[in-house]
Design a protein around this motif. Structure first.
Motif, PDB file in Angstrom:
ATOM      1  N   ILE A  97      48.939  52.033  46.084  1.00  0.00           N
ATOM      2  CA  ILE A  97      47.743  51.881  45.247  1.00  0.00           C
ATOM      3  C   ILE A  97      46.713  52.681  45.475  1.00  0.00           C
ATOM      4  CG2 ILE A  97      48.132  49.343  44.803  1.00  0.00           C
ATOM      5  CD1 ILE A  97      46.226  48.616  46.776  1.00  0.00           C
ATOM      6  N   VAL A  98      46.912  53.749  46.224  1.00  0.00           N
ATOM      7  CA  VAL A  98      46.214  55.076  46.298  1.00  0.00           C
ATOM      8  C   VAL A  98      46.219  55.862  44.878  1.00  0.00           C
ATOM      9  CG1 VAL A  98      45.958  57.391  47.202  1.00  0.00           C
ATOM     10  CG2 VAL A  98      46.227  55.415  48.722  1.00  0.00           C
ATOM     11  N   LYS A  99      47.459  55.691  44.350  1.00  0.00           N
ATOM     12  CA  LYS A  99      47.583  56.279  42.948  1.00  0.00           C
ATOM     13  C   LYS A  99      48.121  55.395  41.903  1.00  0.00           C
ATOM     14  CE  LYS A  99      47.917  60.938  44.894  1.00  0.00           C
ATOM     15  NZ  LYS A  99      49.137  62.187  45.115  1.00  0.00           N
ATOM     16  N   HIS A 100      48.906  54.339  42.208  1.00  0.00           N
ATOM     17  CA  HIS A 100      49.342  53.445  41.399  1.00  0.00           C
ATOM     18  C   HIS A 100      48.626  52.686  40.806  1.00  0.00           C
ATOM     19  CE1 HIS A 100      52.551  50.942  39.555  1.00  0.00           C
ATOM     20  NE2 HIS A 100      53.430  51.588  40.263  1.00  0.00           N
ATOM     21  N   ALA A 101      48.203  52.784  39.395  1.00  0.00           N
ATOM     22  CA  ALA A 101      47.089  52.287  38.891  1.00  0.00           C
ATOM     23  C   ALA A 101      47.345  50.898  38.394  1.00  0.00           C
ATOM     24  CB  ALA A 101      46.693  52.822  37.586  1.00  0.00           C
ATOM     25  N   GLU A 102      48.675  50.386  37.973  1.00  0.00           N
ATOM     26  CA  GLU A 102      49.175  49.251  37.669  1.00  0.00           C
ATOM     27  C   GLU A 102      49.125  48.270  38.894  1.00  0.00           C
ATOM     28  OE1 GLU A 102      52.558  47.854  34.519  1.00  0.00           O
ATOM     29  OE2 GLU A 102      53.488  48.554  36.382  1.00  0.00           O
ATOM     30  N   GLN A 103      49.663  48.641  40.018  1.00  0.00           N
ATOM     31  CA  GLN A 103      49.472  47.850  41.086  1.00  0.00           C
ATOM     32  C   GLN A 103      48.115  47.716  41.555  1.00  0.00           C
ATOM     33  OE1 GLN A 103      52.705  48.567  44.216  1.00  0.00           O
ATOM     34  NE2 GLN A 103      54.426  47.836  42.512  1.00  0.00           N
ATOM     35  N   ALA A 104      47.457  48.867  41.640  1.00  0.00           N
ATOM     36  CA  ALA A 104      46.214  48.577  42.112  1.00  0.00           C
ATOM     37  C   ALA A 104      45.363  47.725  41.368  1.00  0.00           C
ATOM     38  CB  ALA A 104      45.334  49.952  41.820  1.00  0.00           C
ATOM     39  N   ALA A 105      45.643  47.489  39.790  1.00  0.00           N
ATOM     40  CA  ALA A 105      44.950  46.575  38.932  1.00  0.00           C
ATOM     41  C   ALA A 105      45.362  45.284  39.592  1.00  0.00           C
ATOM     42  CB  ALA A 105      45.299  46.755  37.549  1.00  0.00           C
ATOM     43  N   ALA A 106      46.692  45.014  39.697  1.00  0.00           N
ATOM     44  CA  ALA A 106      47.219  43.642  40.068  1.00  0.00           C
ATOM     45  C   ALA A 106      46.677  43.077  41.403  1.00  0.00           C
ATOM     46  CB  ALA A 106      48.715  44.075  40.443  1.00  0.00           C
ATOM     47  N   VAL A 107      46.360  43.929  42.359  1.00  0.00           N
ATOM     48  CA  VAL A 107      45.926  43.466  43.635  1.00  0.00           C
ATOM     49  C   VAL A 107      44.267  43.466  43.342  1.00  0.00           C
ATOM     50  CG1 VAL A 107      45.366  44.157  46.076  1.00  0.00           C
ATOM     51  CG2 VAL A 107      47.306  44.742  44.824  1.00  0.00           C
ATOM     52  N   VAL A 108      43.448  44.123  42.735  1.00  0.00           N
ATOM     53  CA  VAL A 108      42.031  43.787  42.365  1.00  0.00           C
ATOM     54  C   VAL A 108      41.944  42.471  41.543  1.00  0.00           C
ATOM     55  CG1 VAL A 108      40.475  44.630  40.673  1.00  0.00           C
ATOM     56  CG2 VAL A 108      41.580  46.328  42.252  1.00  0.00           C
ATOM     57  N   GLU A 109      43.209  42.184  40.343  1.00  0.00           N
ATOM     58  CA  GLU A 109      42.906  40.878  39.836  1.00  0.00           C
ATOM     59  C   GLU A 109      43.177  39.842  40.758  1.00  0.00           C
ATOM     60  OE1 GLU A 109      42.887  38.158  36.566  1.00  0.00           O
ATOM     61  OE2 GLU A 109      42.023  40.248  37.220  1.00  0.00           O
ATOM     62  N   ALA A 110      43.867  39.989  41.965  1.00  0.00           N
ATOM     63  CA  ALA A 110      44.114  38.648  42.857  1.00  0.00           C
ATOM     64  C   ALA A 110      42.972  38.610  43.738  1.00  0.00           C
ATOM     65  CB  ALA A 110      45.137  39.133  43.644  1.00  0.00           C
ATOM     66  N   VAL A 111      42.055  39.621  44.050  1.00  0.00           N
ATOM     67  CA  VAL A 111      40.827  39.247  44.718  1.00  0.00           C
ATOM     68  C   VAL A 111      39.927  38.873  43.805  1.00  0.00           C
ATOM     69  CG1 VAL A 111      39.138  40.288  46.265  1.00  0.00           C
ATOM     70  CG2 VAL A 111      41.591  41.210  46.530  1.00  0.00           C
ATOM     71  N   ARG A 112      39.764  39.374  42.716  1.00  0.00           N
ATOM     72  CA  ARG A 112      38.791  38.777  41.847  1.00  0.00           C
ATOM     73  C   ARG A 112      38.936  37.455  41.409  1.00  0.00           C
ATOM     74  NH1 ARG A 112      37.561  37.887  36.756  1.00  0.00           N
ATOM     75  NH2 ARG A 112      39.981  38.462  36.060  1.00  0.00           N
ATOM     76  N   ARG A 113      40.224  37.007  41.292  1.00  0.00           N
ATOM     77  CA  ARG A 113      40.520  35.633  40.973  1.00  0.00           C
ATOM     78  C   ARG A 113      40.126  34.651  42.244  1.00  0.00           C
ATOM     79  NH1 ARG A 113      41.992  33.575  35.862  1.00  0.00           N
ATOM     80  NH2 ARG A 113      42.785  35.124  34.590  1.00  0.00           N
ATOM     81  N   TYR A 114      40.511  34.985  43.557  1.00  0.00           N
ATOM     82  CA  TYR A 114      40.394  34.304  44.656  1.00  0.00           C
ATOM     83  C   TYR A 114      39.017  34.150  45.096  1.00  0.00           C
ATOM     84  CZ  TYR A 114      41.213  31.830  48.904  1.00  0.00           C
ATOM     85  OH  TYR A 114      41.266  30.825  49.961  1.00  0.00           O
ATOM     86  N   ASP A 115      38.278  35.273  45.086  1.00  0.00           N
ATOM     87  CA  ASP A 115      36.857  35.329  45.479  1.00  0.00           C
ATOM     88  C   ASP A 115      36.282  36.582  45.124  1.00  0.00           C
ATOM     89  OD1 ASP A 115      34.449  35.166  46.483  1.00  0.00           O
ATOM     90  OD2 ASP A 115      35.188  34.473  48.458  1.00  0.00           O
ATOM     91  N   PRO A 116      35.613  36.775  44.090  1.00  0.00           N
ATOM     92  CA  PRO A 116      35.042  38.048  43.743  1.00  0.00           C
ATOM     93  C   PRO A 116      34.088  38.686  44.772  1.00  0.00           C
ATOM     94  CG  PRO A 116      34.267  36.455  42.336  1.00  0.00           C
ATOM     95  CD  PRO A 116      35.299  35.770  43.261  1.00  0.00           C
ATOM     96  N   ALA A 117      33.545  37.831  45.713  1.00  0.00           N
ATOM     97  CA  ALA A 117      32.516  38.084  46.825  1.00  0.00           C
ATOM     98  C   ALA A 117      33.325  38.795  48.100  1.00  0.00           C
ATOM     99  CB  ALA A 117      31.754  36.977  47.339  1.00  0.00           C
ATOM    100  N   LEU A 118      34.556  38.662  48.210  1.00  0.00           N
ATOM    101  CA  LEU A 118      35.334  39.435  49.231  1.00  0.00           C
ATOM    102  C   LEU A 118      35.359  41.107  49.134  1.00  0.00           C
ATOM    103  CD1 LEU A 118      38.630  37.310  49.531  1.00  0.00           C
ATOM    104  CD2 LEU A 118      36.571  37.260  51.185  1.00  0.00           C
ATOM    105  N   PRO A 119      34.647  41.696  50.116  1.00  0.00           N
ATOM    106  CA  PRO A 119      34.947  43.131  50.021  1.00  0.00           C
ATOM    107  C   PRO A 119      36.500  43.591  50.171  1.00  0.00           C
ATOM    108  CG  PRO A 119      33.439  42.559  51.646  1.00  0.00           C
ATOM    109  CD  PRO A 119      34.171  41.088  51.425  1.00  0.00           C
ATOM    110  N   VAL A 120      36.750  44.993  49.955  1.00  0.00           N
ATOM    111  CA  VAL A 120      38.019  45.241  50.150  1.00  0.00           C
ATOM    112  C   VAL A 120      38.055  46.693  50.844  1.00  0.00           C
ATOM    113  CG1 VAL A 120      38.946  43.978  48.014  1.00  0.00           C
ATOM    114  CG2 VAL A 120      38.077  46.433  47.604  1.00  0.00           C
ATOM    115  N   LEU A 121      39.033  46.906  51.464  1.00  0.00           N
ATOM    116  CA  LEU A 121      38.988  48.210  52.242  1.00  0.00           C
ATOM    117  C   LEU A 121      40.087  49.035  51.462  1.00  0.00           C
ATOM    118  CD1 LEU A 121      39.330  47.093  56.069  1.00  0.00           C
ATOM    119  CD2 LEU A 121      37.514  48.490  55.260  1.00  0.00           C
ATOM    120  N   GLY A 122      39.827  50.253  51.664  1.00  0.00           N
ATOM    121  CA  GLY A 122      40.932  51.552  51.201  1.00  0.00           C
ATOM    122  C   GLY A 122      40.323  52.875  51.522  1.00  0.00           C
TER     123      GLY A 122
END
Length: 249
Positions: free
Chosen positions: A116-141
């Protein structure tokens, strides 16, 4: 500066790394959630001990790949990947809550992290998971990654990470583990790199060029040979450089 490490990466009777020792050194623990490593007993033990020591707990989410330790790319459908990530965060969060705390951030693992450094579709899928679960969670990358770009656009707090014991390409990505020299084994070099990244925001790439990293968190892999000693030396060197260690979440 935050100091993080990948923990809970055993399975059943199989153990990897010294979780207890590293929990006495790091400020954040990226805990395997059962898909690339970890099982319910390990998740409970690590979350309880992290809570006892005031270490922030992060969900280390990955592909469903126990045999490959999550280090093989899987061309999974975006909706399925989103659900897999939600499942992993929730599993770890359940044990964290029993221990009196909660999951504080999310960090992808292994092949998913690199994809997901470059794979836009999978990056979007992981972003959606975090946003759905708890949008207050920070993400590392990694800085400049598609993952952090999309996460920021979605309103998530993004945290730039650098790796003390991994070699970098001139483009600022990690050298693939299958290539020679992907892991830096010399403790002196690892410590010097860590201080340089923390104080100057740069690291020397595999070809000798200088790469900007500007991390808020430094990762020491728990499965690297001598990880406990390396982590302890990094923490001491950062203290000598007047860089305080504290969790970002």
């Amino acid at each position: 500066m935050d100091l993080n490490s990948d923990l809970g990466e055993g399975f059943g009777n199989w153990r990897l790394g010294d979780d207890d020792a590293l929990l006495g050194i790091v400020s954040s623990a990226n805990v395997a959630c059962g898909f690339h490593a970890g099982d319910p007993t390990i998740l409970r033990r690590v979350t309880e001990r992290a809570a006892e020591r005031g270490v922030s707990i992060g969900a280390q989410v990955g592909y469903r790949d126990l045999p490959g330790f999550g280090r093989r790319f899987i061309d999974v459908a975006p909706e399925e990947l989103t659900n897999d990530v939600i499942y992993q965060i929730a599993a770890l969060d359940g044990f964290a809550r029993i221990a009196g705390t909660s999951v504080k951030y999310v960090k992808p693992h292994g092949a998913l992290y690199n994809a997901i450094v470059k794979h836009a579709e999978q990056a979007a899928a992981v972003v959606e998971a975090v946003r759905r679960y708890d949008p207050a969670l920070p993400v590392l990358g990694l800085p400049g990654s598609e993952w952090l770009r999309q996460a920021e656009e979605a309103g998530l707090r993004t945290v730039v990470e650098a790796f003390a014991d991994r070699a970098y390409t001139p483009e600022g990505t990690l050298v693939p583990r299958r290539e020679e020299g992907a892991v830096v084994h010399d403790p002196e070099v690892v410590v010097e790199r860590s201080v340089r990244m923390a104080t100057e925001g740069t690291v020397v790439a595999k070809d000798g060029s200088e790469v900007a990293v500007t991390p808020r968190s430094l990762c020491v892999h728990g499965d690297t040979a001598g990880a406990v000693d390396i982590a302890r030396r990094i923490r001491a060197a950062l203290a000598d450089a007047d860089v305080p260690i504290e969790p970002f979440a």
